[in-house]
Scaffold this motif. Structure first.
Motif, short mmCIF file in Angstrom:
data_model
loop_
_atom_site.label_atom_id
_atom_site.label_comp_id
_atom_site.label_asym_id
_atom_site.label_seq_id
_atom_site.Cartn_x
_atom_site.Cartn_y
_atom_site.Cartn_z
N LEU A 6 0.84 -1.20 0.00
CA LEU A 6 0.00 0.00 0.00
C LEU A 6 0.87 1.25 0.00
CD1 LEU A 6 -2.78 1.35 0.19
CD2 LEU A 6 -2.66 1.05 2.68
N SER A 7 1.95 1.22 0.72
CA SER A 7 2.88 2.35 0.76
C SER A 7 3.45 2.65 -0.63
CB SER A 7 4.01 2.07 1.75
OG SER A 7 4.92 3.13 1.78
N LYS A 10 0.77 4.29 -2.78
CA LYS A 10 0.59 5.71 -2.44
C LYS A 10 1.73 6.56 -3.01
CE LYS A 10 -2.22 5.71 1.68
NZ LYS A 10 -2.27 6.06 3.10
N GLU A 17 1.38 9.59 2.70
CA GLU A 17 1.24 8.40 3.53
C GLU A 17 0.23 8.59 4.67
OE1 GLU A 17 1.99 4.48 4.06
OE2 GLU A 17 3.16 5.62 2.62
N ASP A 19 -2.52 10.29 4.54
CA ASP A 19 -3.89 10.34 4.02
C ASP A 19 -4.40 8.91 3.89
OD1 ASP A 19 -6.25 10.58 2.62
OD2 ASP A 19 -5.40 11.73 0.95
N THR A 20 -5.32 8.53 4.77
CA THR A 20 -5.83 7.17 4.77
C THR A 20 -7.25 7.08 4.20
OG1 THR A 20 -6.67 7.44 7.03
CG2 THR A 20 -4.43 6.55 6.78
N ASP A 22 -8.43 6.79 1.24
CA ASP A 22 -8.66 5.84 0.15
C ASP A 22 -7.93 4.51 0.36
OD1 ASP A 22 -10.30 7.50 -1.58
OD2 ASP A 22 -8.50 8.71 -1.90
N ASP A 23 -7.45 4.27 1.56
CA ASP A 23 -6.64 3.08 1.80
C ASP A 23 -7.35 1.78 1.46
OD1 ASP A 23 -4.58 4.67 2.58
OD2 ASP A 23 -4.41 3.87 4.62
N GLU A 24 -8.61 1.66 1.79
CA GLU A 24 -9.34 0.41 1.52
C GLU A 24 -9.41 0.15 0.02
OE1 GLU A 24 -13.73 -1.47 2.34
OE2 GLU A 24 -12.93 -0.06 3.82
N LEU A 26 -7.42 1.47 -2.34
CA LEU A 26 -6.07 1.26 -2.86
C LEU A 26 -5.56 -0.14 -2.54
CD1 LEU A 26 -4.50 4.74 -2.02
CD2 LEU A 26 -5.21 3.88 -4.27
N GLN A 27 -5.89 -0.65 -1.35
CA GLN A 27 -5.48 -2.01 -1.00
C GLN A 27 -6.17 -3.02 -1.90
OE1 GLN A 27 -2.99 -2.88 1.39
NE2 GLN A 27 -3.17 -4.67 0.06
#
Length: 181
Positions: A6-7, A10, A17, A19-20, A22-24, A26-27
């Motif tokens: 994920l890193s 991003k 890093e 900014d979470t 959109d993490d789900e 993006l993962q």
């Protein structure tokens, strides 16, 4: 495990890093890019466990369906009544061909279940970059980036190929032509 972290995703997308938001999503992209890349390469990239049924007809060798083979875990009859040793000295594995040869026994004819690990133990840089380019392509096209044409970023569509893998990623994954340096 995914081909890319994920890193790394991003960083490729210039997302901070911290900014979470959109993490789900993006993962999900990072996890989903494995299948089309493995399909393009015709081999397993992300290491994982597989189970195949194999049929013995009197020989000691059989092929598994996915390569490269990292290791054999077990070999048992489908009814669970017999098992065969698959460790070092008991079986030889050609990792790229997926050919397994039992060295110490000749199983009786019948069907067995082989469990094994397949995938790349070290994912090459060109594969990781192709994954990042593909994720960036999918991210930008769903966000309506201006000027995106069929194929993404001015790339022409290639007949017989899908839209998810941009040509830049495919070129990173394809083998060089024989005799060309």
């Amino acid at each position: 495990m995914a081909i890319v972290t994920l890193s790394a995703v991003k960083t490729q997308l210039n997302i901070d890093e911290s900014d979470t938001s959109d993490d789900e999503e993006l993962q999900l992209f990072a996890d989903s890019v494995t299948t089309p890349i493995e399909t393009q390469l015709g081999r397993v990239v992300e290491p994982r466990t597989f189970a195949d049924e194999v049929r013995f007809t009197g020989g000691r060798s059989f092929l598994v369906s996915r390569t490269p083979v990292i290791s054999l875990t077990s070999l048992t009859s489908v009814d669970g009544t017999r098992s065969w040793e698959v460790g070092p000295g008991a079986a030889h594995v050609d990792p790229e061909a997926g050919l397994v040869t039992l060295l110490s026994v000749r199983p009786a004819p019948g069907t067995a279940l082989v469990t094994y690990q397949a995938g790349d133990t070290d994912i090459r840089a060109n594969v990781r970059l192709a994954a990042l380019i593909t994720i960036q392509h999918l991210w930008e096209t769903q966000r309506g980036a201006t000027g995106v044409q069929l194929g993404g970023e001015g790339e022409s569509w290639v007949p017989g190929r899908g839209f998810a893998l941009p040509r830049r990623a495919i070129e990173l994954l394809d083998s060089p032509l024989p005799g060309v340096a």
